[in-house]
Design an enzyme around this catalytic site. Structure first.
Site, short mmCIF file in Angstrom:
data_model
loop_
_atom_site.label_atom_id
_atom_site.label_comp_id
_atom_site.label_asym_id
_atom_site.label_seq_id
_atom_site.Cartn_x
_atom_site.Cartn_y
_atom_site.Cartn_z
N LYS A 35 -15.83 -38.60 -26.13
CA LYS A 35 -14.44 -38.52 -25.95
C LYS A 35 -13.63 -39.71 -26.88
CE LYS A 35 -12.49 -40.76 -21.91
NZ LYS A 35 -11.30 -41.07 -22.34
N ASP A 62 -8.82 -37.16 -25.38
CA ASP A 62 -8.25 -37.46 -24.15
C ASP A 62 -6.99 -38.43 -24.14
OD1 ASP A 62 -7.67 -38.29 -21.51
OD2 ASP A 62 -9.40 -39.91 -21.49
N LYS A 64 -3.81 -37.41 -22.87
CA LYS A 64 -3.16 -37.26 -21.61
C LYS A 64 -1.56 -36.99 -21.92
CE LYS A 64 -6.07 -40.07 -18.89
NZ LYS A 64 -7.09 -40.34 -19.82
N ASP A 67 5.25 -34.93 -21.88
CA ASP A 67 6.53 -34.80 -22.56
C ASP A 67 7.11 -33.59 -22.28
OD1 ASP A 67 8.44 -35.32 -24.37
OD2 ASP A 67 7.01 -36.82 -25.40
N THR A 126 -8.34 -41.90 -11.76
CA THR A 126 -9.44 -42.27 -11.13
C THR A 126 -9.08 -43.76 -10.79
OG1 THR A 126 -10.68 -42.49 -13.12
CG2 THR A 126 -11.10 -40.69 -11.31
N ARG A 218 -18.01 -47.31 -20.00
CA ARG A 218 -18.57 -48.62 -19.85
C ARG A 218 -20.17 -48.76 -19.50
NH1 ARG A 218 -13.13 -51.14 -17.58
NH2 ARG A 218 -13.23 -48.90 -16.88
#
Ligand code: C5P
Length: 245
Positions: A35, A62, A64, A67, A126, A218
């Site tokens: 990603k 990614d 997001k 607009d 999340t 991570r």
């Protein structure tokens, strides 16, 4: 189109192409895909996507998008040209905006004679807790109910799926069916730090509930031995850790 090898997508939240390639070279033969998010894309631009695609790994871009429909359509076209295999928009942008992203990416892929990317909708991040959702973002009711509403809206707008917390997989599956793609970040192997994620679950739980793809950053990239951490997750979700490249 290069398809994702298995459900595990590794988030490359780094600043340089060299750092991204470091992880792709080590993890690429085993990960389902990678990603590219805001940090890497805004640091180095579309070159990040192109370089990863040159390495023959599937890429989820990614960004997001959120607009007006015309602007989101233009961005979706550009990301399709750069080679995104999955892209995403915010469901909160509404049905017309989501449909504009799908139409633009399909049109651009048709021009290039390639398969269009999966277009997915971000529901509720999340990292957002129920309290923040109600008091700061100002939407009343349970996160889970809003997520299902947005998932249904995304499906009606022609999207392939959603990005949602693992805690919402079951109601989304019930509402949107087996074919609907559910991408779940906020995945934390037992015993690892939650960091800034609030609505988490283990990889095994998320897959058994019906997640299509897991996004993990991570817990793999910040681990002392990223490859060992990746193999532990593959093992937990019953994916054979053999390289097929
Ligand atoms: O490091 P960690 O596993 O928390 O990374 C999760 C990744 O998933 C991040 O790159 C983050 O941008 C992304 N993400 C998320 N929640 C969403 C959508 C994407 O955490 N709703």
């Amino acid at each position: 189109m290069l398809s994702f090898k298995n459900p595990l997508i590794i988030a490359l939240d780094v600043d340089t192409i060299a750092q991204a390639e470091y992880y792709v070279d080590i993890l690429g033969p085993y990960a389902g895909g990678f990603k590219v998010g805001m940090q890497l894309y805004n640091s180095v631009g579309p070159e990040a996507v192109r370089r990863l695609r040159e390495k023959k790994v599937p890429v989820f871009v990614d960004l997001k998008l959120h607009d007006i429909p015309n602007t989101v359509a233009g961005a979706a076209r550009a990301l399709t040209r750069h080679g995104a295999n999955i892209l995403n928009v915010h469901a909160a942008g509404g049905a017309a905006m989501m449909a504009a992203a799908v139409n633009a990416s399909c049109d651009e892929a048709a021009r290039a004679g390639s398969k269009p990317p999966l277009v997915t909708a971000v529901t509720v991040l999340t990292s957002v807790s129920q309290d923040v959702f109600n008091k700061e973002i100002g939407i009343t009711g349970a996160i889970r109910e809003q997520v299902v509403k947005w998932a249904l809206l995304a499906k009606e707008a022609g999207l392939d799926g959603v990005v949602a917390s693992p805690l919402e997989i079951t109601p989304i599956r019930e509402a949107c069916g087996e074919e609907f793609v559910i991408i779940t970040p906020g995945v934390r192997p037992a015993g690892t730090a939650a960091d800034d994620q609030k609505r988490t679950m283990t990889p095994g739980e998320a897959v058994s509930l019906g997640a299509t793809y897991l996004v993990v950053g991570r817990p793999v990239t910040a681990a002392p031995d990223p490859l060992k951490s990746l193999h532990a997750i593959l093992d937990e979700i019953n994916v054979s850790p053999t390289s097929d490249s």
